[in-house]
Design a protein around this motif. Structure first.
Motif, PDB file in Angstrom:
ATOM      1  N   THR A  39       0.848  -1.179   0.000  1.00  0.00           N
ATOM      2  CA  THR A  39       0.000   0.000   0.000  1.00  0.00           C
ATOM      3  C   THR A  39       0.894   1.243   0.000  1.00  0.00           C
ATOM      4  O   THR A  39       2.096   1.167   0.270  1.00  0.00           O
ATOM      5  CB  THR A  39      -0.911   0.036   1.240  1.00  0.00           C
ATOM      6  OG1 THR A  39      -0.090   0.174   2.416  1.00  0.00           O
ATOM      7  CG2 THR A  39      -1.737  -1.241   1.338  1.00  0.00           C
ATOM      8  N   TYR A  40       0.288   2.387  -0.264  1.00  0.00           N
ATOM      9  CA  TYR A  40       1.052   3.638  -0.238  1.00  0.00           C
ATOM     10  C   TYR A  40       1.574   3.915   1.176  1.00  0.00           C
ATOM     11  O   TYR A  40       2.676   4.434   1.358  1.00  0.00           O
ATOM     12  CB  TYR A  40       0.181   4.798  -0.713  1.00  0.00           C
ATOM     13  CG  TYR A  40       0.912   6.115  -0.756  1.00  0.00           C
ATOM     14  CD1 TYR A  40       1.913   6.350  -1.688  1.00  0.00           C
ATOM     15  CD2 TYR A  40       0.593   7.133   0.150  1.00  0.00           C
ATOM     16  CE1 TYR A  40       2.590   7.568  -1.727  1.00  0.00           C
ATOM     17  CE2 TYR A  40       1.255   8.350   0.114  1.00  0.00           C
ATOM     18  CZ  TYR A  40       2.258   8.556  -0.824  1.00  0.00           C
ATOM     19  OH  TYR A  40       2.929   9.754  -0.862  1.00  0.00           O
ATOM     20  N   SER A  41       0.809   3.523   2.176  1.00  0.00           N
ATOM     21  CA  SER A  41       1.232   3.682   3.563  1.00  0.00           C
ATOM     22  C   SER A  41       2.484   2.850   3.839  1.00  0.00           C
ATOM     23  O   SER A  41       3.405   3.297   4.541  1.00  0.00           O
ATOM     24  CB  SER A  41       0.101   3.261   4.508  1.00  0.00           C
ATOM     25  OG  SER A  41       0.509   3.339   5.848  1.00  0.00           O
ATOM     26  N   ASP A  42       2.525   1.635   3.285  1.00  0.00           N
ATOM     27  CA  ASP A  42       3.707   0.776   3.425  1.00  0.00           C
ATOM     28  C   ASP A  42       4.936   1.452   2.819  1.00  0.00           C
ATOM     29  O   ASP A  42       6.031   1.412   3.395  1.00  0.00           O
ATOM     30  CB  ASP A  42       3.491  -0.568   2.732  1.00  0.00           C
ATOM     31  CG  ASP A  42       2.402  -1.404   3.381  1.00  0.00           C
ATOM     32  OD1 ASP A  42       2.203  -1.252   4.600  1.00  0.00           O
ATOM     33  OD2 ASP A  42       1.761  -2.194   2.668  1.00  0.00           O
ATOM     34  N   ILE A  43       4.731   2.057   1.627  1.00  0.00           N
ATOM     35  CA  ILE A  43       5.836   2.710   0.926  1.00  0.00           C
ATOM     36  C   ILE A  43       6.385   3.867   1.749  1.00  0.00           C
ATOM     37  O   ILE A  43       7.605   4.055   1.862  1.00  0.00           O
ATOM     38  CB  ILE A  43       5.366   3.225  -0.455  1.00  0.00           C
ATOM     39  CG1 ILE A  43       4.870   2.079  -1.320  1.00  0.00           C
ATOM     40  CG2 ILE A  43       6.500   3.973  -1.158  1.00  0.00           C
ATOM     41  CD1 ILE A  43       5.901   1.057  -1.659  1.00  0.00           C
ATOM     42  N   LYS A  44       5.504   4.653   2.349  1.00  0.00           N
ATOM     43  CA  LYS A  44       5.933   5.783   3.173  1.00  0.00           C
ATOM     44  C   LYS A  44       6.733   5.305   4.383  1.00  0.00           C
ATOM     45  O   LYS A  44       7.744   5.909   4.762  1.00  0.00           O
ATOM     46  CB  LYS A  44       4.731   6.607   3.631  1.00  0.00           C
ATOM     47  CG  LYS A  44       4.087   7.455   2.539  1.00  0.00           C
ATOM     48  CD  LYS A  44       3.048   8.396   3.106  1.00  0.00           C
ATOM     49  CE  LYS A  44       3.687   9.492   3.954  1.00  0.00           C
ATOM     50  NZ  LYS A  44       2.684  10.476   4.431  1.00  0.00           N
ATOM     51  N   LYS A  45       6.282   4.208   4.999  1.00  0.00           N
ATOM     52  CA  LYS A  45       6.988   3.685   6.172  1.00  0.00           C
ATOM     53  C   LYS A  45       8.371   3.168   5.807  1.00  0.00           C
ATOM     54  O   LYS A  45       9.350   3.452   6.496  1.00  0.00           O
ATOM     55  CB  LYS A  45       6.165   2.563   6.805  1.00  0.00           C
ATOM     56  CG  LYS A  45       4.932   3.034   7.562  1.00  0.00           C
ATOM     57  CD  LYS A  45       4.173   1.854   8.149  1.00  0.00           C
ATOM     58  CE  LYS A  45       2.918   2.328   8.859  1.00  0.00           C
ATOM     59  NZ  LYS A  45       2.127   1.181   9.405  1.00  0.00           N
ATOM     60  N   MET A  46       8.461   2.413   4.712  1.00  0.00           N
ATOM     61  CA  MET A  46       9.760   1.818   4.366  1.00  0.00           C
ATOM     62  C   MET A  46      10.769   2.860   3.896  1.00  0.00           C
ATOM     63  O   MET A  46      11.978   2.632   3.960  1.00  0.00           O
ATOM     64  CB  MET A  46       9.583   0.701   3.319  1.00  0.00           C
ATOM     65  CG  MET A  46       9.196   1.146   1.940  1.00  0.00           C
ATOM     66  SD  MET A  46       9.189  -0.243   0.760  1.00  0.00           S
ATOM     67  CE  MET A  46       7.858  -1.256   1.380  1.00  0.00           C
ATOM     68  N   LYS A  66      13.711   0.457   3.559  1.00  0.00           N
ATOM     69  CA  LYS A  66      14.018  -0.746   4.329  1.00  0.00           C
ATOM     70  C   LYS A  66      12.722  -1.514   4.566  1.00  0.00           C
ATOM     71  O   LYS A  66      11.712  -0.941   5.001  1.00  0.00           O
ATOM     72  CB  LYS A  66      14.659  -0.360   5.664  1.00  0.00           C
ATOM     73  CG  LYS A  66      15.163  -1.543   6.474  1.00  0.00           C
ATOM     74  CD  LYS A  66      15.717  -1.087   7.818  1.00  0.00           C
ATOM     75  CE  LYS A  66      16.978  -0.247   7.641  1.00  0.00           C
ATOM     76  NZ  LYS A  66      17.577   0.102   8.965  1.00  0.00           N
ATOM     77  N   LEU A  67      12.750  -2.809   4.270  1.00  0.00           N
ATOM     78  CA  LEU A  67      11.590  -3.665   4.509  1.00  0.00           C
ATOM     79  C   LEU A  67      11.449  -3.941   6.007  1.00  0.00           C
ATOM     80  O   LEU A  67      12.407  -3.721   6.771  1.00  0.00           O
ATOM     81  CB  LEU A  67      11.744  -4.975   3.737  1.00  0.00           C
ATOM     82  CG  LEU A  67      11.773  -4.876   2.204  1.00  0.00           C
ATOM     83  CD1 LEU A  67      11.961  -6.264   1.598  1.00  0.00           C
ATOM     84  CD2 LEU A  67      10.508  -4.225   1.671  1.00  0.00           C
ATOM     85  N   PRO A  68      10.300  -4.428   6.452  1.00  0.00           N
ATOM     86  CA  PRO A  68      10.117  -4.722   7.882  1.00  0.00           C
ATOM     87  C   PRO A  68      11.171  -5.658   8.459  1.00  0.00           C
ATOM     88  O   PRO A  68      11.498  -5.580   9.644  1.00  0.00           O
ATOM     89  CB  PRO A  68       8.726  -5.378   7.917  1.00  0.00           C
ATOM     90  CG  PRO A  68       8.003  -4.755   6.768  1.00  0.00           C
ATOM     91  CD  PRO A  68       9.047  -4.587   5.706  1.00  0.00           C
ATOM     92  N   ASP A  69      11.727  -6.550   7.629  1.00  0.00           N
ATOM     93  CA  ASP A  69      12.759  -7.476   8.116  1.00  0.00           C
ATOM     94  C   ASP A  69      14.153  -6.853   8.102  1.00  0.00           C
ATOM     95  O   ASP A  69      15.143  -7.524   8.419  1.00  0.00           O
ATOM     96  CB  ASP A  69      12.761  -8.767   7.298  1.00  0.00           C
ATOM     97  CG  ASP A  69      13.100  -8.531   5.816  1.00  0.00           C
ATOM     98  OD1 ASP A  69      13.373  -7.375   5.447  1.00  0.00           O
ATOM     99  OD2 ASP A  69      13.083  -9.505   5.048  1.00  0.00           O
ATOM    100  N   GLY A  70      14.242  -5.552   7.724  1.00  0.00           N
ATOM    101  CA  GLY A  70      15.527  -4.859   7.733  1.00  0.00           C
ATOM    102  C   GLY A  70      16.274  -4.905   6.415  1.00  0.00           C
ATOM    103  O   GLY A  70      17.330  -4.282   6.279  1.00  0.00           O
TER     104      GLY A  70
END
Length: 356
Positions: A39-46, A66-70
């Motif tokens: 999602t766009y929210s995911d993109i902003k977080k990473m 950076k992905l959630p796993d680093g």
């Protein structure tokens, strides 16, 4: 004025909806097993709200993320897209079919609110940072000739995979130093498939009538913008590859030669070879370096032949680079000048039979 503004906004809204519908339909009709939809929210977080920009082009910008796993990634945010999402669909469709050490890996994508592509992160950036003019502010340092030679072979192997190794033949149409990414070991990876075209493996000639000429000035094959030269095919990628290798040799922007990127530099190369020129570009330390550089030069001259039929296949290019220099000849001399931003030029040919 209000009526005009209303219709313009409605037209823009309809185009936006059509793009989204095209992309949704594409996603519905294709399976992406190893590629995740974000999602766009995911993109902003990473990307920490797009805080670390690492590149920019006509398509938009690239940010480090950076992905959630680093795991580090490069996020390509498309802001200057054309048509109804064809370029976005084109890139996802093309690269999702690939799996090769010399092709960049697409990790995921997003099309909600803004279109974005998430790639594996390449710590050494793009090839253009290490080649070209001595005064270029982007040039970090001079690569050894052994490294440049292996990069040239790696790019050719990546193209060979696209042309022959995939279930569907992929023609890239935008091979250039900016689109060659380098990992931590300087292994080259072909990227940016926005202009790529898929075709059946048995097809050798493609039609670009729907899309028009595609590529980058200085690397685009002559038949792409001047159809009287020949048919557009996988040999068009071979031409762009040859121009890229010539850039790696530093010929087009070498101050000592007086050759500029907009001039007919191949003629200068032929003149020097015919006069017994002792080719020793910057960084040559021994005979092995000199041989690798000479092989790259001869192979690149074969690749930029005006007539596509006179160019080798990319598989042959790999064989030429990995084979003995004794088997390489100077190719026929082509007087065709690469197109400039001002105007394309017509072509003519003459031959050179000197053996190297």
């Amino acid at each position: 004025m209000l009526i005009i503004c209303f219709f313009k906004r409605r037209s823009s809204w309809r185009k936006g909806n059509k793009r989204k519908e095209n992309i949704k339909e594409f996603i519905r009709t294709n399976e992406f097993h190893a590629i995740k939809l974000y999602t766009y929210s995911d993109i902003k977080k990473m990307t920490n709200s797009f805080n670390n920009k690492i590149g920019e082009g006509g398509f938009g910008s690239v940010y480090r993320g950076k992905l959630p796993d680093g795991c580090p990634v490069a996020v390509k945010l498309l802001t200057n897209t054309k048509g109804n999402g064809e370029d976005f669909i084109n890139e996802v469709a093309s690269i999702s079919r690939t799996s090769h050490v010399n092709i960049v890996t697409l990790v995921g994508f997003s099309y909600q609110k803004k279109r974005a592509l998430i790639y594996e992160f390449m710590p050494n950036g793009s090839l253009d940072k290490y080649i070209g003019n001595k005064e270029s502010p982007n040039k970090s340092f001079q690569l050894e000739w052994k490294t440049l030679y292996q990069i040239a072979i790696g790019i050719a192997r990546g193209l060979e995979y696209l042309h022959r190794g995939c279930n569907t033949r992929i023609m890239h149409f935008d091979i250039k130093p900016n689109n060659i990414l380098l990992d931590k070991d300087f292994t080259p990876k072909i990227s940016d498939f926005g202009l790529a075209k898929l075709c059946k493996k048995k097809e050798s000639v493609v039609s670009l009538s729907v899309y028009g000429a595609r590529g980058t000035i200085g690397y685009i094959a002559p038949e792409v913008f001047c159809r009287s030269v020949g048919s557009v095919s996988h040999k068009s990628d071979v031409y762009s590859y040859g121009m890229t290798v010539i850039d790696m040799l530093g010929v087009r922007e070498n101050e000592d030669t007086g050759v500029t990127s907009d001039s007919c530099f191949p003629n200068w190369i032929y003149e020097q070879l015919e006069q017994g020129f002792d080719f020793s570009p910057e960084g040559i330390t021994d005979e092995d370096d000199k041989e690798m550089a000479m092989k790259m030069m001869l192979v690149s001259l074969w690749c930029i032949q005006t007539n596509p039929a006179d160019r080798p296949s990319i598989r042959k290019v790999v064989e030429m680079l990995e084979g003995s220099i004794d088997s390489l000849h100077i190719p026929p001399k082509s007087n065709f000048c690469p197109p400039t931003d001002e105007s394309p030029q017509q072509s003519s040919t003459s031959s050179v039979t000197t053996q190297i």
